[in-house]
Write an enzyme that holds these catalytic residues in place. Sequence first.
Site, PDB file in Angstrom:
ATOM      1  N   HIS A 262      -1.098 -12.185   0.374  1.00  0.00           N
ATOM      2  CA  HIS A 262      -2.120 -11.254  -0.307  1.00  0.00           C
ATOM      3  C   HIS A 262      -2.780 -11.667  -1.337  1.00  0.00           C
ATOM      4  O   HIS A 262      -4.028 -11.345  -1.434  1.00  0.00           O
ATOM      5  CB  HIS A 262      -1.120  -9.812  -0.838  1.00  0.00           C
ATOM      6  CG  HIS A 262      -1.917  -8.685  -0.714  1.00  0.00           C
ATOM      7  ND1 HIS A 262      -1.081  -7.543  -0.502  1.00  0.00           N
ATOM      8  CD2 HIS A 262      -3.143  -8.619  -1.161  1.00  0.00           C
ATOM      9  CE1 HIS A 262      -2.154  -6.529  -0.879  1.00  0.00           C
ATOM     10  NE2 HIS A 262      -3.460  -7.131  -1.053  1.00  0.00           N
TER      11      HIS A 262
ATOM     12  N   SER B 244     -12.930  -4.187   0.338  1.00  0.00           N
ATOM     13  CA  SER B 244     -14.017  -3.459  -0.704  1.00  0.00           C
ATOM     14  C   SER B 244     -15.333  -3.766  -0.260  1.00  0.00           C
ATOM     15  O   SER B 244     -16.405  -4.103  -1.352  1.00  0.00           O
ATOM     16  CB  SER B 244     -13.553  -3.682  -2.107  1.00  0.00           C
ATOM     17  OG  SER B 244     -14.256  -2.695  -2.799  1.00  0.00           O
ATOM     18  N   PRO B 245     -15.840  -3.709   1.012  1.00  0.00           N
ATOM     19  CA  PRO B 245     -17.092  -4.086   1.335  1.00  0.00           C
ATOM     20  C   PRO B 245     -18.390  -3.231   0.988  1.00  0.00           C
ATOM     21  O   PRO B 245     -19.472  -3.591   1.360  1.00  0.00           O
ATOM     22  CB  PRO B 245     -17.033  -4.363   2.957  1.00  0.00           C
ATOM     23  CG  PRO B 245     -15.963  -3.222   3.247  1.00  0.00           C
ATOM     24  CD  PRO B 245     -15.085  -3.192   2.159  1.00  0.00           C
ATOM     25  N   LEU B 246     -17.968  -1.918   0.763  1.00  0.00           N
ATOM     26  CA  LEU B 246     -18.888  -1.055   0.516  1.00  0.00           C
ATOM     27  C   LEU B 246     -19.081  -1.102  -1.134  1.00  0.00           C
ATOM     28  O   LEU B 246     -19.902   0.089  -1.646  1.00  0.00           O
ATOM     29  CB  LEU B 246     -18.663   0.271   0.863  1.00  0.00           C
ATOM     30  CG  LEU B 246     -18.333   0.290   2.569  1.00  0.00           C
ATOM     31  CD1 LEU B 246     -18.105   1.824   2.821  1.00  0.00           C
ATOM     32  CD2 LEU B 246     -19.682   0.023   3.064  1.00  0.00           C
ATOM     33  N   GLY B 247     -18.638  -1.877  -1.838  1.00  0.00           N
ATOM     34  CA  GLY B 247     -18.808  -1.957  -3.224  1.00  0.00           C
ATOM     35  C   GLY B 247     -20.305  -2.156  -3.850  1.00  0.00           C
ATOM     36  O   GLY B 247     -20.855  -3.084  -3.387  1.00  0.00           O
TER      37      GLY B 247
ATOM     38  N   TYR C 227       0.707  -1.288   0.039  1.00  0.00           N
ATOM     39  CA  TYR C 227       0.113   0.068   0.014  1.00  0.00           C
ATOM     40  C   TYR C 227       0.794   1.187  -0.060  1.00  0.00           C
ATOM     41  O   TYR C 227       1.061   1.697   1.024  1.00  0.00           O
ATOM     42  CB  TYR C 227      -0.933  -0.071   1.010  1.00  0.00           C
ATOM     43  CG  TYR C 227      -1.976  -0.991   1.433  1.00  0.00           C
ATOM     44  CD1 TYR C 227      -2.110  -1.945   0.189  1.00  0.00           C
ATOM     45  CD2 TYR C 227      -2.764  -1.316   2.448  1.00  0.00           C
ATOM     46  CE1 TYR C 227      -3.075  -2.747   0.061  1.00  0.00           C
ATOM     47  CE2 TYR C 227      -3.751  -2.662   2.259  1.00  0.00           C
ATOM     48  CZ  TYR C 227      -3.701  -3.074   1.366  1.00  0.00           C
ATOM     49  OH  TYR C 227      -4.997  -4.079   1.263  1.00  0.00           O
TER      50      TYR C 227
END
Length: 300
Positions: free
Chosen positions: A128, A208-211, A53
Amino acid sequence: MLHRTLGSHRVSAIGLGLMPLSIEGRPDEKRAVATVHAALDSGVTLLDTADSYHLPGDGPGHNELLAARALAAYGGATDVVLVATKGGRGRPADGSWTVNGDPRHLKAAAEASLRRLGVEAIGLYQLHKPDPAVPFEESVGALRDLLDEGTIRLAGISNTDVDQIRAAHRILGDRLVSVQNRYSPAVRDSEAELRLCAELGLAFLPWSPLGGISRSSLDGPSRVGGEARPGAFHAIAAERGVSPQQVALAWLLARSPAVIPIPGASRPETIRDSAAAADLALSTQDLTRLNGTSVTARPA
């Protein structure tokens, strides 16, 4: 804050994904540190980072160093905070995401992460992404060696399928504690992996849980079983007087006790709002509406 189990740890049901604090569009350090502190103030005790990152072409570790500085500068207790990092990906100058699952690379990467985080042992170290050029069992074997050496305390894997989860579990046993896959209102193709995690007692960390909760994707009609219906996440949010992201995270928590979402944030107010999702109880009727929204296939 609601808590859930991750291996031998009891962590907040909502974590914080630190990636937005270090990649393109990242905030300045003052705001980044304030975002981490806002998470801790809200009861978040799981921070997710990775050595990759950083901005394209930069050296690894910007996010890990930032996490270490933010924790050191925090005025409250941090002994219950679990910092989870990852190894096996890179970000060259062209902005792509490379994969390197070679055991020698993973061991060296873990040692470097350990130094950047400034800890005696990494709380949770995750592969990863599987490297198609390296046998998966060899990459997981590196995690086993790191566990045996005491460099890491717990191990996790990310972006894996059912067969890979089972293989990692055979190699690591109860020292494998988590799986981090993409899972959100829009992308739900890790249902089988989620069920397996619940069966094996592993935490499932949706990245990315709000995709899928942006107005462009869900405010318009979505077709379900031949019937067009409006974006349920925004509709329920309006009815409840909360944000759509709170509804999405509460929906994820209701999917399984194994789920611990790790939404990203680059502003203090964003993570405060996300953390509040742990207190949002959705009704059976709400969940029926949300479970009926559209599903997309796993991206290539």
